[in-house]
Design a protein around this motif. Structure first.
Motif, PDB file in Angstrom:
ATOM      1  N   THR A 167       0.829  -1.207   0.000  1.00 30.06           N
ATOM      2  CA  THR A 167       0.000   0.000   0.000  1.00 30.06           C
ATOM      3  C   THR A 167       0.860   1.253   0.000  1.00 30.06           C
ATOM      4  O   THR A 167       0.618   2.205  -0.763  1.00 30.06           O
ATOM      5  CB  THR A 167      -0.930   0.007   1.228  1.00 30.06           C
ATOM      6  OG1 THR A 167      -1.748  -1.168   1.212  1.00 30.06           O
ATOM      7  CG2 THR A 167      -1.811   1.250   1.237  1.00 30.06           C
ATOM      8  N   PHE A 168       1.869   1.262   0.860  1.00 32.97           N
ATOM      9  CA  PHE A 168       2.797   2.394   0.933  1.00 32.97           C
ATOM     10  C   PHE A 168       3.440   2.653  -0.421  1.00 32.97           C
ATOM     11  O   PHE A 168       3.506   3.796  -0.897  1.00 32.97           O
ATOM     12  CB  PHE A 168       3.860   2.106   1.990  1.00 32.97           C
ATOM     13  CG  PHE A 168       5.080   2.970   1.891  1.00 32.97           C
ATOM     14  CD1 PHE A 168       5.064   4.265   2.367  1.00 32.97           C
ATOM     15  CD2 PHE A 168       6.255   2.478   1.322  1.00 32.97           C
ATOM     16  CE1 PHE A 168       6.193   5.078   2.266  1.00 32.97           C
ATOM     17  CE2 PHE A 168       7.379   3.275   1.223  1.00 32.97           C
ATOM     18  CZ  PHE A 168       7.358   4.575   1.694  1.00 32.97           C
ATOM     19  N   ASN A 169       3.902   1.607  -1.087  1.00 34.69           N
ATOM     20  CA  ASN A 169       4.573   1.779  -2.378  1.00 34.69           C
ATOM     21  C   ASN A 169       3.606   2.228  -3.463  1.00 34.69           C
ATOM     22  O   ASN A 169       3.987   2.990  -4.365  1.00 34.69           O
ATOM     23  CB  ASN A 169       5.276   0.481  -2.780  1.00 34.69           C
ATOM     24  CG  ASN A 169       6.599   0.296  -2.056  1.00 34.69           C
ATOM     25  OD1 ASN A 169       7.521   1.077  -2.210  1.00 34.69           O
ATOM     26  ND2 ASN A 169       6.684  -0.741  -1.232  1.00 34.69           N
ATOM     27  N   TYR A 170       2.367   1.774  -3.389  1.00 34.98           N
ATOM     28  CA  TYR A 170       1.365   2.270  -4.338  1.00 34.98           C
ATOM     29  C   TYR A 170       1.111   3.760  -4.124  1.00 34.98           C
ATOM     30  O   TYR A 170       0.966   4.527  -5.083  1.00 34.98           O
ATOM     31  CB  TYR A 170       0.061   1.489  -4.201  1.00 34.98           C
ATOM     32  CG  TYR A 170       0.006   0.233  -5.035  1.00 34.98           C
ATOM     33  CD1 TYR A 170       0.106   0.286  -6.429  1.00 34.98           C
ATOM     34  CD2 TYR A 170      -0.131  -1.020  -4.439  1.00 34.98           C
ATOM     35  CE1 TYR A 170       0.062  -0.868  -7.204  1.00 34.98           C
ATOM     36  CE2 TYR A 170      -0.175  -2.182  -5.198  1.00 34.98           C
ATOM     37  CZ  TYR A 170      -0.076  -2.097  -6.581  1.00 34.98           C
ATOM     38  OH  TYR A 170      -0.127  -3.235  -7.346  1.00 34.98           O
ATOM     39  N   PHE A 171       1.071   4.187  -2.876  1.00 29.14           N
ATOM     40  CA  PHE A 171       0.911   5.611  -2.581  1.00 29.14           C
ATOM     41  C   PHE A 171       2.069   6.416  -3.182  1.00 29.14           C
ATOM     42  O   PHE A 171       1.878   7.444  -3.838  1.00 29.14           O
ATOM     43  CB  PHE A 171       0.846   5.846  -1.070  1.00 29.14           C
ATOM     44  CG  PHE A 171      -0.475   5.514  -0.440  1.00 29.14           C
ATOM     45  CD1 PHE A 171      -1.647   5.578  -1.172  1.00 29.14           C
ATOM     46  CD2 PHE A 171      -0.550   5.154   0.886  1.00 29.14           C
ATOM     47  CE1 PHE A 171      -2.878   5.284  -0.592  1.00 29.14           C
ATOM     48  CE2 PHE A 171      -1.761   4.856   1.491  1.00 29.14           C
ATOM     49  CZ  PHE A 171      -2.929   4.917   0.751  1.00 29.14           C
TER      50      PHE A 171
ATOM     51  N   PHE B 254      -8.533  -4.660  11.352  1.00 29.66           N
ATOM     52  CA  PHE B 254      -8.464  -3.374  12.033  1.00 29.66           C
ATOM     53  C   PHE B 254      -7.043  -2.809  11.966  1.00 29.66           C
ATOM     54  O   PHE B 254      -6.849  -1.604  11.744  1.00 29.66           O
ATOM     55  CB  PHE B 254      -8.903  -3.521  13.491  1.00 29.66           C
ATOM     56  CG  PHE B 254      -9.011  -2.230  14.222  1.00 29.66           C
ATOM     57  CD1 PHE B 254     -10.062  -1.355  13.970  1.00 29.66           C
ATOM     58  CD2 PHE B 254      -8.066  -1.862  15.165  1.00 29.66           C
ATOM     59  CE1 PHE B 254     -10.161  -0.145  14.642  1.00 29.66           C
ATOM     60  CE2 PHE B 254      -8.150  -0.658  15.842  1.00 29.66           C
ATOM     61  CZ  PHE B 254      -9.205   0.198  15.577  1.00 29.66           C
ATOM     62  N   VAL B 255      -6.059  -3.669  12.146  1.00 26.97           N
ATOM     63  CA  VAL B 255      -4.661  -3.217  12.055  1.00 26.97           C
ATOM     64  C   VAL B 255      -4.375  -2.668  10.666  1.00 26.97           C
ATOM     65  O   VAL B 255      -3.731  -1.621  10.511  1.00 26.97           O
ATOM     66  CB  VAL B 255      -3.687  -4.367  12.389  1.00 26.97           C
ATOM     67  CG1 VAL B 255      -2.242  -3.936  12.144  1.00 26.97           C
ATOM     68  CG2 VAL B 255      -3.855  -4.819  13.826  1.00 26.97           C
ATOM     69  N   TYR B 256      -4.871  -3.345   9.630  1.00 29.18           N
ATOM     70  CA  TYR B 256      -4.631  -2.856   8.270  1.00 29.18           C
ATOM     71  C   TYR B 256      -5.367  -1.541   8.016  1.00 29.18           C
ATOM     72  O   TYR B 256      -4.846  -0.644   7.335  1.00 29.18           O
ATOM     73  CB  TYR B 256      -5.053  -3.892   7.235  1.00 29.18           C
ATOM     74  CG  TYR B 256      -4.920  -3.376   5.823  1.00 29.18           C
ATOM     75  CD1 TYR B 256      -3.683  -2.950   5.338  1.00 29.18           C
ATOM     76  CD2 TYR B 256      -6.025  -3.271   4.985  1.00 29.18           C
ATOM     77  CE1 TYR B 256      -3.549  -2.447   4.054  1.00 29.18           C
ATOM     78  CE2 TYR B 256      -5.895  -2.767   3.695  1.00 29.18           C
ATOM     79  CZ  TYR B 256      -4.665  -2.355   3.235  1.00 29.18           C
ATOM     80  OH  TYR B 256      -4.532  -1.844   1.974  1.00 29.18           O
ATOM     81  N   MET B 257      -6.570  -1.405   8.558  1.00 33.85           N
ATOM     82  CA  MET B 257      -7.293  -0.149   8.411  1.00 33.85           C
ATOM     83  C   MET B 257      -6.492   1.019   8.981  1.00 33.85           C
ATOM     84  O   MET B 257      -6.346   2.063   8.352  1.00 33.85           O
ATOM     85  CB  MET B 257      -8.653  -0.251   9.113  1.00 33.85           C
ATOM     86  CG  MET B 257      -9.650  -1.164   8.428  1.00 33.85           C
ATOM     87  SD  MET B 257     -11.089  -1.523   9.465  1.00 33.85           S
ATOM     88  CE  MET B 257     -11.684   0.132   9.828  1.00 33.85           C
ATOM     89  N   VAL B 258      -5.964   0.825  10.184  1.00 37.17           N
ATOM     90  CA  VAL B 258      -5.149   1.877  10.804  1.00 37.17           C
ATOM     91  C   VAL B 258      -3.874   2.095   9.990  1.00 37.17           C
ATOM     92  O   VAL B 258      -3.454   3.243   9.757  1.00 37.17           O
ATOM     93  CB  VAL B 258      -4.812   1.506  12.261  1.00 37.17           C
ATOM     94  CG1 VAL B 258      -3.921   2.567  12.886  1.00 37.17           C
ATOM     95  CG2 VAL B 258      -6.082   1.323  13.079  1.00 37.17           C
ATOM     96  N   SER B 259      -3.256   0.996   9.552  1.00 42.56           N
ATOM     97  CA  SER B 259      -2.021   1.090   8.764  1.00 42.56           C
ATOM     98  C   SER B 259      -2.252   1.855   7.470  1.00 42.56           C
ATOM     99  O   SER B 259      -1.415   2.670   7.045  1.00 42.56           O
ATOM    100  CB  SER B 259      -1.469  -0.299   8.454  1.00 42.56           C
ATOM    101  OG  SER B 259      -1.170  -1.020   9.630  1.00 42.56           O
TER     102      SER B 259
ATOM    103  N   LEU C 214      -0.365   6.873   4.399  1.00 45.74           N
ATOM    104  CA  LEU C 214      -0.514   8.040   3.534  1.00 45.74           C
ATOM    105  C   LEU C 214       0.408   9.193   3.936  1.00 45.74           C
ATOM    106  O   LEU C 214       1.187   9.683   3.103  1.00 45.74           O
ATOM    107  CB  LEU C 214      -1.976   8.483   3.512  1.00 45.74           C
ATOM    108  CG  LEU C 214      -2.366   9.514   2.436  1.00 45.74           C
ATOM    109  CD1 LEU C 214      -1.985   9.004   1.055  1.00 45.74           C
ATOM    110  CD2 LEU C 214      -3.858   9.819   2.516  1.00 45.74           C
ATOM    111  N   PRO C 215       0.393   9.651   5.186  1.00 45.49           N
ATOM    112  CA  PRO C 215       1.337  10.723   5.545  1.00 45.49           C
ATOM    113  C   PRO C 215       2.796  10.282   5.481  1.00 45.49           C
ATOM    114  O   PRO C 215       3.680  11.101   5.169  1.00 45.49           O
ATOM    115  CB  PRO C 215       0.927  11.097   6.968  1.00 45.49           C
ATOM    116  CG  PRO C 215       0.165   9.931   7.492  1.00 45.49           C
ATOM    117  CD  PRO C 215      -0.521   9.344   6.309  1.00 45.49           C
TER     118      PRO C 215
ATOM    119  N   VAL D 164       8.339  10.966  -0.154  1.00 48.77           N
ATOM    120  CA  VAL D 164       8.568  11.538  -1.485  1.00 48.77           C
ATOM    121  C   VAL D 164       9.201  12.923  -1.390  1.00 48.77           C
ATOM    122  O   VAL D 164       9.860  13.384  -2.338  1.00 48.77           O
ATOM    123  CB  VAL D 164       7.265  11.595  -2.304  1.00 48.77           C
ATOM    124  CG1 VAL D 164       6.722  10.202  -2.554  1.00 48.77           C
ATOM    125  CG2 VAL D 164       6.227  12.477  -1.637  1.00 48.77           C
ATOM    126  N   LEU D 165       9.027  13.602  -0.261  1.00 46.76           N
ATOM    127  CA  LEU D 165       9.639  14.912  -0.075  1.00 46.76           C
ATOM    128  C   LEU D 165      11.093  14.816   0.383  1.00 46.76           C
ATOM    129  O   LEU D 165      11.937  15.626  -0.015  1.00 46.76           O
ATOM    130  CB  LEU D 165       8.839  15.726   0.954  1.00 46.76           C
ATOM    131  CG  LEU D 165       7.431  16.185   0.532  1.00 46.76           C
ATOM    132  CD1 LEU D 165       6.722  16.827   1.713  1.00 46.76           C
ATOM    133  CD2 LEU D 165       7.500  17.141  -0.646  1.00 46.76           C
TER     134      LEU D 165
END
Length: 538
Positions: free
Chosen positions: A96-100, A173-178, A183-184, A190-191
């Motif tokens: 998910t992180f890498n897709y973001f 639930f863990v994945y929802m929070v993750s 996202l942030p 990327v910055l």
């Protein structure tokens, strides 16, 4: 803090355990597909080459997917509960992180100063992970994301939701929070990361410019950190990440093997970045010298028992590159010898480097053969003959130095202490007194060469738990190459190292609330039995 760092270091080693087999496959595949070595049968387009290319591509799986492997493996050692589920959560969150990141770069790459059109694996810092074009953060990014998920898992996995929301509990639930947290993190990455990559390129050049002296310092530090279980933290960024070469030394070397095998140019010119993996030379040549010194300085009537102890641990070091069994044999009775060992290892690696012997030499003979000697012997065989000559000279140096120090300072190495201490290696009487089953043929329980039945394995695990102060004193347990890493509540309840040797282990060291029990190459099976005794559900 030390306990947490040691657990983290042990977790880092988990993916590295796959390298031995992967290295064999890559080494053989490279050998059999190099036309200059195999002849016309290995020409492009032949059935032979096609078949071996299929096998070779499979062998590169581990080296080409290192970040993904580290992201999945970290929870094995650090998750406090349901580690298997945490691995799944870390895997999905990492993707998910890498897709973001990929989506953000697709939209704003020019503004961020990133050439997102560059090919993956280039110096522009772009990588492909599980088919996702993203920033090349190596294992640093994988460990960052996996560490965040582990923290969320340990905190939120047992969160109770209303019954009508029960489908969202646990891992969901863990994945929802993750998902929300990723996202942030992706925005910050990327910055910031493109600027980090610029700094890394400068650091790479500094390391390479250090040359032979840098190799010696690196190897010395790697050895002296072993007693603290922190050596993984030193070498992992160099071997598996982008600190010195894109993709890490192991992955870069595996992918460069075909070109190295086809070129007669010195390896020091072709791959100077591989020089820091010289940590294995002391395992191959130094440990036999140490073992020989232990044997000749032992009392004559005890040499037979000392030899029985030294032969298997020396072979373990030479063949597999696992040195803890013999190093811990003398580390805590004569730490001065360990410092001498680290210094000699540094000198040996520096000498190899000065003579142009460069390659992946961090493991034992099996790994070195698969990644160096077998695929490259046809074009670089003379270099390896030089390495053999240097190594044998240092075996003699190791022997003379250790023999002198042992006799000069009367260090109580194996066979020089009292009869009671010598019997620690074959203590059937102790097991009889405690109602424990005796090992077959007088061998010790827990040694990797033995085949124990289920009753013996459970008895051994139970005894280890008792020596650690009982189940109530154990907070967590993980395993490394040869050691159980145990967190305890009260270190005063942990038995002395000799008691662990009596029970069948190699010994133990307690640093605050972090205990390392040196078991042997069968540590994974022992850890499983100990967890069974503790009632831990992985």
């Amino acid at each position: 803090m030390m306990k947490a760092i040691q657990r983290f270091g042990g977790a880092l080693f988990t993916p590295a355990m796959l390298f031995a087999f992967a290295g064999v496959v890559v080494g053989l595949g490279t050998l059999f597909t190099t036309e200059s070595i195999m002849g016309p049968i290995a020409a492009a387009g032949t059935t032979w080459t096609k078949c071996w290319t299929v096998i070779l591509d499979g062998g590169w799986t581990v080296f080409n997917q290192l970040p993904l492997l580290f992201a999945v493996a970290l929870p094995i050692g650090l998750a406090k509960k349901q580690a298997g589920r945490c691995c799944l959560e870390a895997f999905v969150a990492y993707l998910t992180f890498n897709y973001f990141v990929s989506s953000m770069l697709s939209a704003w790459a020019p503004e961020l100063g990133v050439d997102f059109s560059a090919s993956a694996g280039s110096a522009e810092g772009i990588a492909t992970i599980a088919g996702i074009r993203t920033l090349d953060m190596g294992i640093a990014g994988a460990l960052l994301i996996s560490g965040v998920v582990i923290s969320l898992h340990n905190r939120f996995f047992d969160t109770r939701l209303p019954e009508w929301l029960g489908v969202f509990s646990g891992s969901t639930f863990v994945y929802m929070v993750s998902f929300i947290v990723m996202l942030p993190i992706a925005v910050v990455v990327v910055l910031v990361w493109p600027k980090v990559q610029v700094g890394m390129h400068v650091f790479q050049q500094v390391i390479l410019d250090a040359g032979t002296a840098g190799v010696g310092i690196f190897v010395f530090l790697e050895r002296v950190l072993i007693p603290f279980g922190l050596h993984h933290l030193l070498y992992a960024p160099f071997y598996y990440d982008n600190v010195i070469v894109q993709g890490g030394i192991y992955a870069a070397w595996a992918n460069a093997l075909p070109g190295l095998a086809a070129s007669a140019r010195p390896l020091a010119e072709l791959a100077p970045w591989a020089s820091l993996t010289a940590t294995g030379w002391s395992k191959l040549f130094g440990i036999p010298g140490i073992a020989a010194a232990f044997y000749v300085t032992a009392k004559p009537e005890r040499r037979k028992r000392v030899l029985a102890l030294l032969v298997p641990v020396t072979l373990t070091s030479v063949l597999c590159g696992v040195t803890e069994p013999i190093e811990y044999t003398f580390l805590f009775v004569a730490p001065q010898l360990f410092v001498a060992h680290a210094a000699l290892a540094a000198c040996l690696s520096m000498t190899m480097n000065a003579f142009g012997v460069v390659g992946v030499f961090s493991g034992g003979l099996i790994e070195m053969s698969s990644l160096d000697f077998v695929p490259l012997s046809a074009t670089h065989g003379q270099t390896y003959l030089v390495a053999l000559a240097i190594g044998l000279c240092f075996t003699v140096i190791y022997f003379l130095v250790f023999r002198f120090l042992i006799l000069r300072f009367d260090f109580k190495t194996p066979g020089r202490a009292s009869d009671e201490e010598v019997r620690l290696h074959t203590q059937d009487e102790y097991r009889d007194a405690h109602g424990m089953p005796r090992a077959q043929d007088g061998k010790r329980l827990g040694v990797e060469s033995e085949k124990l039945d289920a009753h013996q394995e459970d008895a051994y695990a139970l005894r280890l738990v008792e020596l650690l102060g009982g189940a109530e004193n154990i907070e967590g347990i993980t395993s490394c190459a040869t050691r159980l890493r145990v967190g305890v509540r009260d270190p005063e309840k942990v038995a002395e190292s000799d008691a662990f040797v009596d029970a069948g282990a190699r010994g133990a060291v307690c640093t605050g609330r972090a205990v390392q029990v040196i078991v042997g190459l069968n540590v994974t099976q022992v850890a499983e039995r100990v967890e069974k005794v503790l009632g831990i559900d992985g």
